[in-house]
Structure formats: structure tokens, C-alpha cells
Scaffold this active site. Sequence first.
Site, PDB file in Angstrom:
ATOM      1  N   CYS A  51       0.841  -1.213   0.000  1.00  0.00           N
ATOM      2  CA  CYS A  51       0.000   0.000   0.000  1.00  0.00           C
ATOM      3  C   CYS A  51       0.868   1.252   0.000  1.00  0.00           C
ATOM      4  CB  CYS A  51      -0.922  -0.006   1.214  1.00  0.00           C
ATOM      5  SG  CYS A  51      -1.804   1.542   1.414  1.00  0.00           S
TER       6      CYS A  51
ATOM      7  N   CYS B  41       0.395   3.498   3.103  1.00  0.00           N
ATOM      8  CA  CYS B  41       1.063   2.925   4.280  1.00  0.00           C
ATOM      9  C   CYS B  41       2.562   3.224   4.215  1.00  0.00           C
ATOM     10  CB  CYS B  41       0.840   1.425   4.363  1.00  0.00           C
ATOM     11  SG  CYS B  41      -0.750   0.938   5.054  1.00  0.00           S
TER      12      CYS B  41
ATOM     13  N   ASP C 242      -1.078  16.415  -2.630  1.00  0.00           N
ATOM     14  CA  ASP C 242      -1.301  15.422  -3.679  1.00  0.00           C
ATOM     15  C   ASP C 242      -0.212  15.569  -4.748  1.00  0.00           C
ATOM     16  OD1 ASP C 242      -4.080  13.743  -4.697  1.00  0.00           O
ATOM     17  OD2 ASP C 242      -2.516  14.151  -6.175  1.00  0.00           O
TER      18      ASP C 242
ATOM     19  N   HIS D 208      -4.308   1.438   8.394  1.00  0.00           N
ATOM     20  CA  HIS D 208      -4.783   1.073   7.053  1.00  0.00           C
ATOM     21  C   HIS D 208      -6.254   0.689   7.099  1.00  0.00           C
ATOM     22  CE1 HIS D 208      -4.611  -0.308   2.882  1.00  0.00           C
ATOM     23  NE2 HIS D 208      -5.515  -1.187   3.291  1.00  0.00           N
TER      24      HIS D 208
ATOM     25  N   ASN E 175     -13.373   9.507  -2.425  1.00  0.00           N
ATOM     26  CA  ASN E 175     -13.717   8.626  -3.547  1.00  0.00           C
ATOM     27  C   ASN E 175     -13.779   7.199  -3.004  1.00  0.00           C
ATOM     28  OD1 ASN E 175     -13.698  10.668  -5.516  1.00  0.00           O
ATOM     29  ND2 ASN E 175     -11.482  10.517  -5.734  1.00  0.00           N
TER      30      ASN E 175
ATOM     31  N   GLY F 286     -14.276   6.348  -8.432  1.00  0.00           N
ATOM     32  CA  GLY F 286     -13.011   6.899  -8.925  1.00  0.00           C
ATOM     33  C   GLY F 286     -11.840   6.715  -7.975  1.00  0.00           C
TER      34      GLY F 286
ATOM     35  N   HIS G 101      -6.428   3.077   0.315  1.00  0.00           N
ATOM     36  CA  HIS G 101      -6.147   3.399   1.720  1.00  0.00           C
ATOM     37  C   HIS G 101      -6.921   4.693   1.949  1.00  0.00           C
ATOM     38  CE1 HIS G 101      -3.015   3.826   5.190  1.00  0.00           C
ATOM     39  NE2 HIS G 101      -3.889   4.830   5.310  1.00  0.00           N
TER      40      HIS G 101
ATOM     41  N   HIS H 155      -8.641   8.079   2.363  1.00  0.00           N
ATOM     42  CA  HIS H 155      -8.097   9.445   2.360  1.00  0.00           C
ATOM     43  C   HIS H 155      -9.180  10.442   2.012  1.00  0.00           C
ATOM     44  CE1 HIS H 155      -7.521   7.627  -1.619  1.00  0.00           C
ATOM     45  NE2 HIS H 155      -7.749   8.826  -2.130  1.00  0.00           N
TER      46      HIS H 155
ATOM     47  N   HIS I 127      -9.758  14.067   0.342  1.00  0.00           N
ATOM     48  CA  HIS I 127      -9.197  15.139  -0.486  1.00  0.00           C
ATOM     49  C   HIS I 127      -9.685  16.487   0.044  1.00  0.00           C
ATOM     50  CE1 HIS I 127      -8.055  12.631  -4.114  1.00  0.00           C
ATOM     51  NE2 HIS I 127      -8.904  11.816  -3.544  1.00  0.00           N
TER      52      HIS I 127
HETATM   53  P1  5GP Z   1      -8.214   8.588  -5.212  1.00  0.00           P
HETATM   54  O1  5GP Z   1      -8.463   8.624  -6.684  1.00  0.00           O
HETATM   55  O2  5GP Z   1      -7.832   7.217  -4.737  1.00  0.00           O
HETATM   56  O3  5GP Z   1      -9.315   9.219  -4.409  1.00  0.00           O
HETATM   57  O4  5GP Z   1      -7.001   9.574  -4.976  1.00  0.00           O
HETATM   58  C1  5GP Z   1      -5.667   9.153  -4.889  1.00  0.00           C
HETATM   59  C2  5GP Z   1      -4.841  10.395  -4.956  1.00  0.00           C
HETATM   60  O5  5GP Z   1      -3.541  10.080  -4.511  1.00  0.00           O
HETATM   61  C3  5GP Z   1      -4.691  10.969  -6.371  1.00  0.00           C
HETATM   62  O6  5GP Z   1      -5.178  12.307  -6.393  1.00  0.00           O
HETATM   63  C4  5GP Z   1      -3.203  10.866  -6.662  1.00  0.00           C
HETATM   64  O7  5GP Z   1      -2.711  11.969  -7.382  1.00  0.00           O
HETATM   65  C5  5GP Z   1      -2.602  10.777  -5.270  1.00  0.00           C
HETATM   66  N1  5GP Z   1      -1.368  10.000  -5.189  1.00  0.00           N
HETATM   67  C6  5GP Z   1      -1.158   8.758  -5.715  1.00  0.00           C
HETATM   68  N2  5GP Z   1       0.084   8.331  -5.414  1.00  0.00           N
HETATM   69  C7  5GP Z   1       0.660   9.326  -4.693  1.00  0.00           C
HETATM   70  C8  5GP Z   1       1.959   9.462  -4.105  1.00  0.00           C
HETATM   71  O8  5GP Z   1       2.825   8.590  -4.176  1.00  0.00           O
HETATM   72  N3  5GP Z   1       2.200  10.616  -3.432  1.00  0.00           N
HETATM   73  C9  5GP Z   1       1.255  11.611  -3.326  1.00  0.00           C
HETATM   74  N4  5GP Z   1       1.622  12.707  -2.656  1.00  0.00           N
HETATM   75  N5  5GP Z   1       0.035  11.510  -3.871  1.00  0.00           N
HETATM   76  C10 5GP Z   1      -0.257  10.379  -4.550  1.00  0.00           C
HETATM   77 ZN    ZN Z   2      -2.442   1.448   3.582  1.00  0.00          ZN
END
Ligand code: 5GP
Ligand code: ZN
Length: 124
Positions: free
Chosen positions: A5, A8, A31, A47, A97, A103, A108, A110, A112
Site C-alpha cells: 500500500c 502505508c 497530492d 490502514h 472517492n 473513482g 487506503h 483518504h 481530499h
Molecule cells: P483517489 O483517486 O484514490 O481518491 O485519490 C488518490 C490520490 O492520490 C490521487 O489524487 C493521486 O494523485 C494521489 N497520489 C497517488 N500516489 C501518490 C503518491 O505517491 N504521493 C502523493 N503525494 N500523492 C499520490
Molecule cells: Zn495502507
Amino acid sequence: MLDNCIFCKIVAGQIPSKLIHDDDDLIAFHDINPAAPVHVLIVPKQHIATLSDCTENHVALLGKMMLLAPKLAQQLGCGYEVDETGKAGGGFKTLFNTGPDGGQEVYHLHLHVIGGPKPWRGQR
Ligand code: 5GP
Ligand code: ZN
């Protein structure tokens, strides 16, 4: 911690991130692919894959995540404010999301926090 992950690994410091918050339960970082001038992610250290995996046991954690959002928005210059004349300004979006149709890319949990002086899609 889940071995494969990415969040993580960020929590564990194994992958670098632009950290803006760190406490016993949560971290927050910018991000990597921002959708707006301000785009940060609030991430529990524990997690949990998705919002749909949360239970009554996670109520306090989710509350902490939600309450951190306006604090970080304020810190990053997109806090919601009402001036002395009653005029409202600033503000931000908060988004979870969940699942493929939601989307979600990183499984894990989160939150936004998205905002900035030039919102990316007008005032919707
Ligand atoms: P999701 O689409 O799962 O809601 O959002 C995942 C978010 O994590 C995306 O906006 C993507 O740009 C961000 N993201 C993915 N990998 C990384 C990373 O390694 N570092 C950072 N800072 N953001 C990440
Ligand atoms: Zn995780």
C-alpha cells in the site's frame, strides 16, 4: 501496515511526501498530481481500505479527518471566511472517492481537500 500500500509506505516514511500535518492518528500531505492550486490528502495512519470499510469504531477517526480539513484549508490560504460586512469568501471542497465507480485509485482511506484562489471548475 499493508506491504503493497503506497499510503502505508508514506505513513511509514518509506516513500517521501510533502507533509503538512502529522499527529498520532493522521498525516496530511500535498497530492502528487494536484487538481487545483490547493490539493492535499488527509490520511489515517491505520490502514483502512475505503469509507465503506469504516464502522462505528471509526467514528472518532472520521470526525478528526473532517475537522482537520478546514484547519489545513485555512493554513493553505483557502479557508472559508465571512468578513465584517457579512460577505463570504474563500472555501474548499472535501471529497472521499470510494470504489471503482467512485473513482478511487488508492485503496487506503483518504480525504481530499481541494481549493485555492482559482477553483478548477468554476463555482459549482
Ligand atoms: P483517489 O483517486 O484514490 O481518491 O485519490 C488518490 C490520490 O492520490 C490521487 O489524487 C493521486 O494523485 C494521489 N497520489 C497517488 N500516489 C501518490 C503518491 O505517491 N504521493 C502523493 N503525494 N500523492 C499520490
Ligand atoms: Zn495502507
